[in-house]
Design a protein around this motif. Structure first.
Motif, PDB file in Angstrom:
ATOM      1  N   ARG A 106       0.855  -1.168   0.000  1.00  0.00           N
ATOM      2  CA  ARG A 106       0.000   0.000   0.000  1.00  0.00           C
ATOM      3  C   ARG A 106       0.905   1.235   0.000  1.00  0.00           C
ATOM      4  N   LEU A 147      -1.396   1.873   8.293  1.00  0.00           N
ATOM      5  CA  LEU A 147      -2.364   1.557   7.233  1.00  0.00           C
ATOM      6  C   LEU A 147      -1.822   0.530   6.237  1.00  0.00           C
ATOM      7  N   ARG A 177       0.830 -15.266   0.171  1.00  0.00           N
ATOM      8  CA  ARG A 177       0.506 -14.796  -1.180  1.00  0.00           C
ATOM      9  C   ARG A 177       1.455 -15.342  -2.230  1.00  0.00           C
ATOM     10  N   GLN A 211      -3.441 -10.250  20.100  1.00  0.00           N
ATOM     11  CA  GLN A 211      -3.936  -9.982  18.756  1.00  0.00           C
ATOM     12  C   GLN A 211      -2.888 -10.330  17.697  1.00  0.00           C
ATOM     13  N   ASN A 232      -3.527 -12.986  14.825  1.00  0.00           N
ATOM     14  CA  ASN A 232      -3.479 -12.531  13.437  1.00  0.00           C
ATOM     15  C   ASN A 232      -2.463 -13.318  12.628  1.00  0.00           C
ATOM     16  N   ALA A 237      -4.000 -16.426  11.718  1.00  0.00           N
ATOM     17  CA  ALA A 237      -5.078 -16.234  10.747  1.00  0.00           C
ATOM     18  C   ALA A 237      -4.529 -15.937   9.352  1.00  0.00           C
ATOM     19  N   LEU A 238      -3.303 -15.415   9.292  1.00  0.00           N
ATOM     20  CA  LEU A 238      -2.685 -15.149   7.987  1.00  0.00           C
ATOM     21  C   LEU A 238      -2.050 -16.412   7.407  1.00  0.00           C
ATOM     22  N   ASN A 290      -0.790  -2.388  15.589  1.00  0.00           N
ATOM     23  CA  ASN A 290      -1.288  -3.655  16.129  1.00  0.00           C
ATOM     24  C   ASN A 290      -1.243  -3.636  17.652  1.00  0.00           C
ATOM     25  N   LEU A 329      -9.211   1.041   0.862  1.00  0.00           N
ATOM     26  CA  LEU A 329      -8.535   0.039   1.678  1.00  0.00           C
ATOM     27  C   LEU A 329      -9.315  -1.278   1.702  1.00  0.00           C
ATOM     28  N   PHE A 352      -9.503 -10.028   6.625  1.00  0.00           N
ATOM     29  CA  PHE A 352     -10.347 -10.392   7.766  1.00  0.00           C
ATOM     30  C   PHE A 352     -11.777  -9.875   7.573  1.00  0.00           C
ATOM     31  N   ARG A 371      -8.782  -4.065  12.307  1.00  0.00           N
ATOM     32  CA  ARG A 371      -8.430  -4.561  10.973  1.00  0.00           C
ATOM     33  C   ARG A 371      -7.960  -3.487  10.012  1.00  0.00           C
ATOM     34  N   LEU A 372      -8.339  -2.237  10.248  1.00  0.00           N
ATOM     35  CA  LEU A 372      -7.956  -1.162   9.327  1.00  0.00           C
ATOM     36  C   LEU A 372      -7.097  -0.114   9.998  1.00  0.00           C
ATOM     37  N   LYS A 373      -7.030  -0.148  11.322  1.00  0.00           N
ATOM     38  CA  LYS A 373      -6.275   0.853  12.109  1.00  0.00           C
ATOM     39  C   LYS A 373      -6.856   2.241  11.909  1.00  0.00           C
TER      40      LYS A 373
END
Lengths: 324, 324
Positions: free
Chosen positions: A18, A43, A88, A104, A108, A111-112, A309, B23, B27, B273-275
């Protein structure tokens, strides 16, 4: 380590990373007494700049090696960055995490798609566990900062900052970077040396964990006395990296150390003024810009918010103490 | 109201407005069961999309009229948008706010240079106060939504979404927009009609304040029974606008109504999830995408997070209830 590696990483990251904006707020400018520009890497995918280094390293691997899998040791953000990059690429990832990492971040990372292996910071030898895992399972270790392709990936953030500063007409500024082992700071410093030489990197760290600042001042690597006991979990490292320290020794200005309360206050201001979620370690650069103005030169300062995070309870506590 | 006004507003906003990114999070996709794209207008100047309309209206005025000053009636976000736009044009701004508006919004509006006039929602006649102020002080009223140049300004967000969707290869999607009086939704709808006709606006509102959804279903304007009593303060309006309703009646799909708990849950997910910091009214579109999937068609849904101006206590309460 050189600028060509960063530009090559930037090509591999195109369309995958991003490209974060450069933000500002008149309220923050007023507190700092100068213009403050914020690079919100919270972000970024996985909520921190670490995805840049993770993607850079995984994408640079030989495909047959990559298919066997990668290993990351991480309190959380590097692990998530590597986990998503590996997923990915269709490659297995194992992440070795301290059992006291924020819940968290552990959840996470799983979960990834990564396999998370927990160890006890106090009683177990992380490096020995890592060595066993890489050997038994033919995994390739991706170090969190002392890894050329990781530093190159973090440096892509510096290329963006150089472009954005140029567009804004900023040719001279302190560029404060949240600093643990120095991968982010050294990558950004190399990028700015090439593309925006008037921007000088200043590493920001928590008090009592300011190994980089003390090492830069001493001209040689110094260790932290403590290795745990700060909310800034993302940037608690025992000492500067063997690759990162020489880069920062050559290119960076003096380090800045902020208190935990200053980091929490910066988190509350990022909430109210930028509508961003910063984690404590990700807020130290903003805290330095806002509360250590006497250690900064010039009219403009640029800071990273390196990650977001953070457990909800820690965030709420910061708002309760400093949210008004 | 037409697309040419929106394109003209977009030219005036160039270099003044923040071009917000689009964005996503794997999740959130998983919760929604489809791809969810988020337009974070909480990152806009003053923390909401309202700066777009404010700038558009103020910049479109005759300079001699502008110099006399502008008046906005607002629970907070429109007032801040107009205040900053006026300040940057060197024009005085008066903002008429209900005395029970969030403290932060009142304080910010003042800090942006506006004179804030408070009134009691229950006992005082806002329109009468506004009429007196405009007459006595030769101010120009800038309405929050039923104002062509305001709608044109909000529509610039739709032009950006059309470009971003095209870049992502999305040519068909529900575009869920947080909706009070319908200024944002109608502006976006007009922009999409021109530049991305496969994207269909769906207004999202809080339960018990779904006047737009009920009006669209009835084919004529319907009022809310209540005018207060929701945390979604930014989007509590008595009824659709006279200008906005015909636009949405022609272009929008059925409205979506979410519970306050769903909005708070969406805030907690935007945090983790997006901060991003979303205010309750700014989270209703995301809540609709995540929790009302059976009312949405297609593989892609785009939502606005329309603002992030929320008191810390409300935000912490959302995290405490739904942050894990």
């Amino acid at each position: 380590m050189n600028i060509d590696m960063i530009r090559a990483a930037d090509s591999r990251l195109e369309g995958k990373v991003r490209r974060t904006p450069l933000l500002s707020s008149p309220f923050l400018d007023e507190i700092a007494g100068r213009r403050v520009w914020i690079k919100p890497e919270c972000l970024q995918h996985t909520g921190s700049f670490k995805f840049r280094g993770g993607w850079s390293a995984v994408s640079a691997m030989e495909p047959e090696l990559r298919a066997k899998g990668v290993l990351a040791m991480s309190s959380g953000n590097h692990g998530q960055g590597v986990a998503l990059a590996a997923a990915r690429h269709g490659a297995p990832a194992v992440v070795l995490m301290p059992s006291d990492a924020p819940r968290q971040k552990i959840a996470n990372t799983r979960a990834l798609g990564a396999e998370v292996v927990l160890y006890d910071r106090a009683t177990e030898d992380r490096d020995a566990i890592a060595a066993r895992l890489t050997e038994e399972r033919s995994l390739t270790l991706i170090r969190p900062f002392d890894e050329p392709e990781v530093i190159a990936g973090q440096g892509t953030c510096g290329l963006e900052i150089a472009r954005q500063a140029t567009e804004l007409g900023i040719d001279k500024a302190d560029m404060i970077v949240c600093c643990g082992g120095g991968g982010f700071a050294s990558g950004v410093a190399l990028a700015l040396e090439a593309d925006a030489p008037g921007l000088r990197v200043r590493p920001a760290e928590p008090e009592d964990f300011d190994d980089m600042a003390r090492s830069l001042a001493a001209g040689e690597i110094r260790r932290n006395a403590k290795t745990a006991g700060s909310l800034c979990d993302a940037i608690l490292t025992p000492q500067p990296g063997a690759l990162t320290f020489p880069v920062l020794s050559r290119l960076a200005g003096p380090g800045l150390a902020v208190s935990e309360d200053e980091a929490l206050r910066a988190m509350a201001l990022a909430f109210s003024r930028l509508k961003l979620v910063a984690e404590p370690g990700g807020a130290v650069a903003l805290a330095a810009a806002l509360f250590h103005g006497d250690e900064i030169e010039g009219e403009d300062v640029i800071v990273t918010i390196s990650g977001g995070n953070v457990d909800p309870g820690v965030f709420s506590a910061a708002l309760e103490r400093f949210g008004d």
